[in-house]
Write a protein that holds these residues in place. Structure first.
Motif, PDB file in Angstrom:
ATOM      1  N   VAL A 209     -12.858  14.032 -13.778  1.00  0.00           N
ATOM      2  CA  VAL A 209     -13.646  15.085 -13.142  1.00  0.00           C
ATOM      3  C   VAL A 209     -14.762  14.426 -12.336  1.00  0.00           C
ATOM      4  CG1 VAL A 209     -15.088  17.130 -13.469  1.00  0.00           C
ATOM      5  CG2 VAL A 209     -13.178  16.677 -15.045  1.00  0.00           C
ATOM      6  N   ILE A 210     -14.894  14.816 -11.078  1.00  0.00           N
ATOM      7  CA  ILE A 210     -15.966  14.325 -10.213  1.00  0.00           C
ATOM      8  C   ILE A 210     -16.925  15.481  -9.946  1.00  0.00           C
ATOM      9  CG2 ILE A 210     -16.573  13.338  -7.968  1.00  0.00           C
ATOM     10  CD1 ILE A 210     -13.763  12.160  -7.804  1.00  0.00           C
ATOM     11  N   TYR A 211     -18.185  15.291 -10.270  1.00  0.00           N
ATOM     12  CA  TYR A 211     -19.201  16.314 -10.002  1.00  0.00           C
ATOM     13  C   TYR A 211     -19.894  16.002  -8.676  1.00  0.00           C
ATOM     14  CZ  TYR A 211     -18.621  18.262 -14.665  1.00  0.00           C
ATOM     15  OH  TYR A 211     -18.099  18.867 -15.792  1.00  0.00           O
ATOM     16  N   ARG A 443     -22.021   2.949 -10.500  1.00  0.00           N
ATOM     17  CA  ARG A 443     -21.090   3.037  -9.363  1.00  0.00           C
ATOM     18  C   ARG A 443     -20.296   4.341  -9.395  1.00  0.00           C
ATOM     19  NH1 ARG A 443     -20.520  -1.353  -6.341  1.00  0.00           N
ATOM     20  NH2 ARG A 443     -18.435  -0.721  -5.655  1.00  0.00           N
ATOM     21  N   GLY A 444     -20.946   5.417  -9.820  1.00  0.00           N
ATOM     22  CA  GLY A 444     -20.330   6.733  -9.838  1.00  0.00           C
ATOM     23  C   GLY A 444     -19.793   7.151 -11.189  1.00  0.00           C
ATOM     24  N   ARG A 445     -19.624   6.229 -12.120  1.00  0.00           N
ATOM     25  CA  ARG A 445     -19.110   6.538 -13.454  1.00  0.00           C
ATOM     26  C   ARG A 445     -20.266   7.023 -14.329  1.00  0.00           C
ATOM     27  NH1 ARG A 445     -18.088   1.826 -14.819  1.00  0.00           N
ATOM     28  NH2 ARG A 445     -15.960   1.636 -14.014  1.00  0.00           N
ATOM     29  N   VAL A 446     -20.170   8.247 -14.846  1.00  0.00           N
ATOM     30  CA  VAL A 446     -21.247   8.817 -15.654  1.00  0.00           C
ATOM     31  C   VAL A 446     -21.395   8.033 -16.946  1.00  0.00           C
ATOM     32  CG1 VAL A 446     -22.052  10.871 -16.893  1.00  0.00           C
ATOM     33  CG2 VAL A 446     -20.956  11.111 -14.653  1.00  0.00           C
ATOM     34  N   THR A 447     -22.627   7.687 -17.238  1.00  0.00           N
ATOM     35  CA  THR A 447     -22.931   6.865 -18.406  1.00  0.00           C
ATOM     36  C   THR A 447     -22.461   7.534 -19.701  1.00  0.00           C
ATOM     37  OG1 THR A 447     -24.883   6.009 -17.267  1.00  0.00           O
ATOM     38  CG2 THR A 447     -24.779   5.702 -19.655  1.00  0.00           C
ATOM     39  N   GLY A 448     -21.636   6.811 -20.440  1.00  0.00           N
ATOM     40  CA  GLY A 448     -21.193   7.274 -21.750  1.00  0.00           C
ATOM     41  C   GLY A 448     -20.162   8.383 -21.730  1.00  0.00           C
ATOM     42  N   MET A 449     -19.563   8.679 -20.568  1.00  0.00           N
ATOM     43  CA  MET A 449     -18.583   9.769 -20.478  1.00  0.00           C
ATOM     44  C   MET A 449     -17.345   9.297 -19.706  1.00  0.00           C
ATOM     45  SD  MET A 449     -20.907  13.175 -19.831  1.00  0.00           S
ATOM     46  CE  MET A 449     -19.465  14.240 -20.060  1.00  0.00           C
ATOM     47  N   PRO A 450     -16.414   8.617 -20.361  1.00  0.00           N
ATOM     48  CA  PRO A 450     -15.200   8.145 -19.693  1.00  0.00           C
ATOM     49  C   PRO A 450     -14.470   9.303 -19.002  1.00  0.00           C
ATOM     50  CG  PRO A 450     -15.363   7.226 -21.896  1.00  0.00           C
ATOM     51  CD  PRO A 450     -16.437   8.256 -21.790  1.00  0.00           C
ATOM     52  N   GLY A 451     -14.036   9.068 -17.787  1.00  0.00           N
ATOM     53  CA  GLY A 451     -13.298  10.083 -17.038  1.00  0.00           C
ATOM     54  C   GLY A 451     -14.182  11.053 -16.276  1.00  0.00           C
ATOM     55  N   THR A 452     -15.500  10.862 -16.320  1.00  0.00           N
ATOM     56  CA  THR A 452     -16.422  11.768 -15.636  1.00  0.00           C
ATOM     57  C   THR A 452     -17.226  10.976 -14.602  1.00  0.00           C
ATOM     58  OG1 THR A 452     -16.597  13.113 -17.625  1.00  0.00           O
ATOM     59  CG2 THR A 452     -18.251  13.466 -15.921  1.00  0.00           C
ATOM     60  N   TYR A 453     -17.323  11.528 -13.386  1.00  0.00           N
ATOM     61  CA  TYR A 453     -17.924  10.794 -12.270  1.00  0.00           C
ATOM     62  C   TYR A 453     -18.842  11.716 -11.466  1.00  0.00           C
ATOM     63  CZ  TYR A 453     -14.101   7.733 -13.562  1.00  0.00           C
ATOM     64  OH  TYR A 453     -13.240   6.943 -14.287  1.00  0.00           O
TER      65      TYR A 453
END
Length: 508
Positions: A209-211, A443-453
Motif C-alpha cells: 500500500v502506498i499512501y 526511502r519511502g518505506r514506512v518505518t516498522g510497517m513492511p509493505g507500507t509506503y
C-alpha cells in the motif's frame, strides 16, 4: 529562434529526457535540480527542434518569438540562468561538453525478474504523487493497481490546489487521465481509509500500500485571535474557489474592503491575485460557481501581503511575482516603512527575487485610512519586515496587529488569510512525526510497517511543485520493488475480488 520555459513550468523534467542537445538545465543528475524555481533552456545551445514543447505536460515551453506581453521576460530569465558561473555543466576530462545520459522513466523492469508474478498495489490518493507512482508501476511492471481517494472526484492537488486561472498547470492532469482507464487499474472514489475500510483491511488485500495523501491542513500562526470569524486558512480559501466538496459555499466573507494575507509564498500570491482579479476574466476558467458569484459581489479593493522577512528572502518564486505585475486594473505597492526594504530592492542582483520589485511604487502607507484606489482599480500592498501579533475583533475580524517600523500598529481588515504553509495530518494506522508533519520512512518505506509506503508531501513535507513528485515516486516505487524481489512483502490474505465486495458493503 530558441525556445524558452515560462511561468507554468512544473519541473517534472519530461522536457529534459527528449532534448537531443542537452540544452535544458538543471537536469535530474545535476545538484541544482529541485532547488531552482523552474527549468531553463540555454538559448546558445537550443536548436529549435521543438521536442521539449511537444513533451511539456503543462504547455510551459514556447518559441521566444511567440512570447507576448509579460511572457517576454522569460527569454531573459532563461538566458540569465546560464550566465551564472555554476549553471552550465562542466566539460569532461577531454575538454568536450557534458556527456548526456538521458533521464527518462526509471527502468524498474530491470528490478523484477521476468517470471515475477504481478503485484497488487493500493495507492491512497489520486493527486500527482500517487499518479506518478501508478504510472511507474503500470509502465514498468505487470502490477495491478487499486486507486483509492476519500473524495468523490480524483485529482488531489491538481484539481483542488491549483488556481483556476492557471489552466496550463491544471493540464498536467491530462497526462494522468489514461491511468484511470488502464485495464490493470481499479479506482474507488469516495472511499475513506480509516472510515469505510481500515488500513489493516486495505493491506490484507494487497501486496503493498502506498499512501499519497499530501498535506491536508495549514500551519498555524500561534497568535491570539487566529480562530476568530473572518480569519481563514489559505487551504480553505483555495479549496473554496476550487469547489472542494468539503468546503461550504459561504466559507469566505468578502464584504470588507481590505484583506490581509499572512505569508508571501506562491499560495499567498495566488490568493491575492484571485481576490483582485476581474471576475469576468475568471468566468471562463474552472473556478467554482459559488466562488465566482462571491467575487462578483466582493467589496475587496486592497490585499496586503504580510511578510516577516525582507524582499530578498521572499518565499514566492519570480514567475509568480512577475504574473502579479501584469494584472490588468491592479496596482502594486511596497509599504516602505523600513529602510531595509528599499536597500534590498535597490542592491539586488539581476537574478535575485528582490530585483523583480524594481519599478514597483514605494511609499509609507497610512493604515488608518481606508484603501485608496482610483477609477475602480484594485491594489496589492507588500509589507515586508512585519509579523502578525494578534487578530483583533469581537464576533468578527476587524484588524491585524503587526510589528514593524517604530513599533506595533493595527491594520484594519475584515478578512485574514493564513498562508504560511501546508502541513500533513496523522493517518489512521500509520506512525506520524508531529515535528515535521510527515510519516517516518526510509526511502519511502514506512518505518516498522513492511509493505507500507509513502510518497509526496506526506513523505517529504510540503516542498516542491507538481513535477517534484516524479522523482519522489520513482524512489518509493524502486524501494517497493526491491522489497518485493527480496521477499519482504507480506502475502495478502484476501483477493482483489474480495476487496471489491468489501468496498461495496461498506459504502452502502
Amino acid at each position: 529562434m530558441a525556445f524558452a520555459i515560462t511561468q507554468t513550468c512544473c519541473n517534472d523534467a519530461t522536457c529534459v529526457s527528449v532534448c537531443p542537445v542537452n540544452c535544458i538545465h538543471p537536469t535530474p543528475e545535476e545538484r541544482a535540480f529541485g532547488s531552482t524555481e523552474m527549468l531553463y533552456i540555454d538559448p546558445k545551445a537550443c536548436i529549435d527542434c521543438g521536442a521539449c514543447a511537444d513533451a511539456c505536460p503543462v504547455d510551459a515551453i514556447l518559441p521566444v518569438d511567440r512570447l507576448t506581453g509579460g511572457q517576454q521576460e522569460y527569454a531573459e530569465i532563461n538566458a540569465a540562468y546560464f550566465e551564472q558561473d555554476d549553471a552550465r555543466p562542466a566539460p569532461d576530462a577531454a575538454g568536450h561538453g557534458p556527456i548526456f545520459h538521458a533521464w527518462g522513466r526509471p527502468t524498474f523492469d530491470r528490478v523484477l525478474p521476468p517470471d515475477f508474478g504481478p503485484l497488487r498495489v493500493a495507492i491512497v490518493g489520486t493527486g500527482p504523487a500517487g499518479m506518478y507512482a501508478a504510472k511507474d508501476l503500470l509502465l514498468h511492471t505487470p502490477a495491478e493497481v487499486t486507486l483509492v481517494d476519500r473524495l468523490p472526484v480524483a485529482g488531489g492537488l491538481v484539481r483542488f490546489g491549483v488556481a483556476p486561472d492557471h489552466p496550463a498547470t491544471r493540464k498536467v492532469s491530462e497526462t494522468f487521465a489514461h491511468v484511470h482507464h488502464h485495464p490493470r487499474v481499479r479506482t474507488h472514489l469516495g472511499l475513506d481509509v480509516g472510515t469505510h475500510v481500515t488500513p489493516g483491511e486495505l493491506a490484507a488485500h494487497h501486496d503493498a500500500v502506498i499512501y499519497a495523501v499530501g498535506a491536508a491542513t495549514d500551519r498555524r500562526l500561534g497568535i491570539p485571535g487566529e480562530d476568530r470569524p473572518g480569519s481563514v486558512s489559505a487551504t480553505t480559501f483555495v479549496a473554496w474557489y476550487n469547489g472542494h466538496p468539503e468546503v461550504a459555499a459561504d466559507a469566505v466573507d468578502l464584504s470588507a474592503e481590505r484583506v490581509v494575507v499572512v505569508g508571501n509564498g506562491n499560495v499567498a500570491l495566488d490568493a491575492a491575485r484571485i481576490l483582485v482579479s476581474d471576475p469576468e476574466t475568471l468566468a471562463g476558467t474552472e473556478i467554482a460557481g459559488h466562488a465566482l458569484d462571491g467575487l462578483r459581489r466582493s467589496k475587496v479593493r486592497e490585499v496586503v501581503l504580510l511578510a516577516r522577512r525582507g524582499p530578498e528572502h521572499a518565499a514566492y518564486t519570480r514567475p509568480e511575482l512577475l504574473a502579479l505585475k501584469h494584472l490588468s486594473g491592479v496596482d502594486l505597492l511596497i509599504d516602505d516603512h523600513d529602510p531595509r526594504i528599499s536597500a534590498a530592492v535597490d542592491t539586488a542582483g539581476p537574478g535575485d527575487k528582490a530585483a523583480v520589485l524594481r519599478g514597483v511604487a514605494r511609499e509609507a502607507v497610512d493604515w488608518s485610512v481606508p484603501p485608496e484606489t482610483a477609477d475602480g482599480r484594485r491594489r496589492i500592498v507588500f509589507r515586508f519586515h512585519s509579523a502578525p501579533l494578534e487578530v483583533l475583533g469581537d464576533d468578527a475580524t476587524r484588524a491585524v496587529r503587526v510589528t514593524g517600523g517604530a513599533g506595533e500598529l493595527d491594520i484594519p481588515a475584515g478578512t485574514v488569510l493564513r498562508a504560511i504553509g501546508y502541513r500533513g495530518v496523522p493517518q489512521a494506522g500509520l506512525p506520524f512525526d508531529e515535528s515535521t508533519g510527515t510519516v517516518p520512512h526510509e526511502r519511502g518505506r514506512v518505518t516498522g510497517m513492511p509493505g507500507t509506503y509513502v510518497v509526496g508531501w506526506i513523505k517529504r513535507g510540503p516542498s516542491g511543485g507538481i513535477g517534484a513528485n516524479r522523482a519522489c515516486a520513482a524512489e518509493t516505487v524502486g524501494t517497493l520493488l526491491a522489497d518485493a524481489v527480496a521477499g519482504a512483502l507480506p502475502a495478502p490474505a484476501g483477493s482483489a475480488r474480495a476487496f471489491r465486495r468489501l468496498v461495496r458493503r461498506r459504502r452502502r
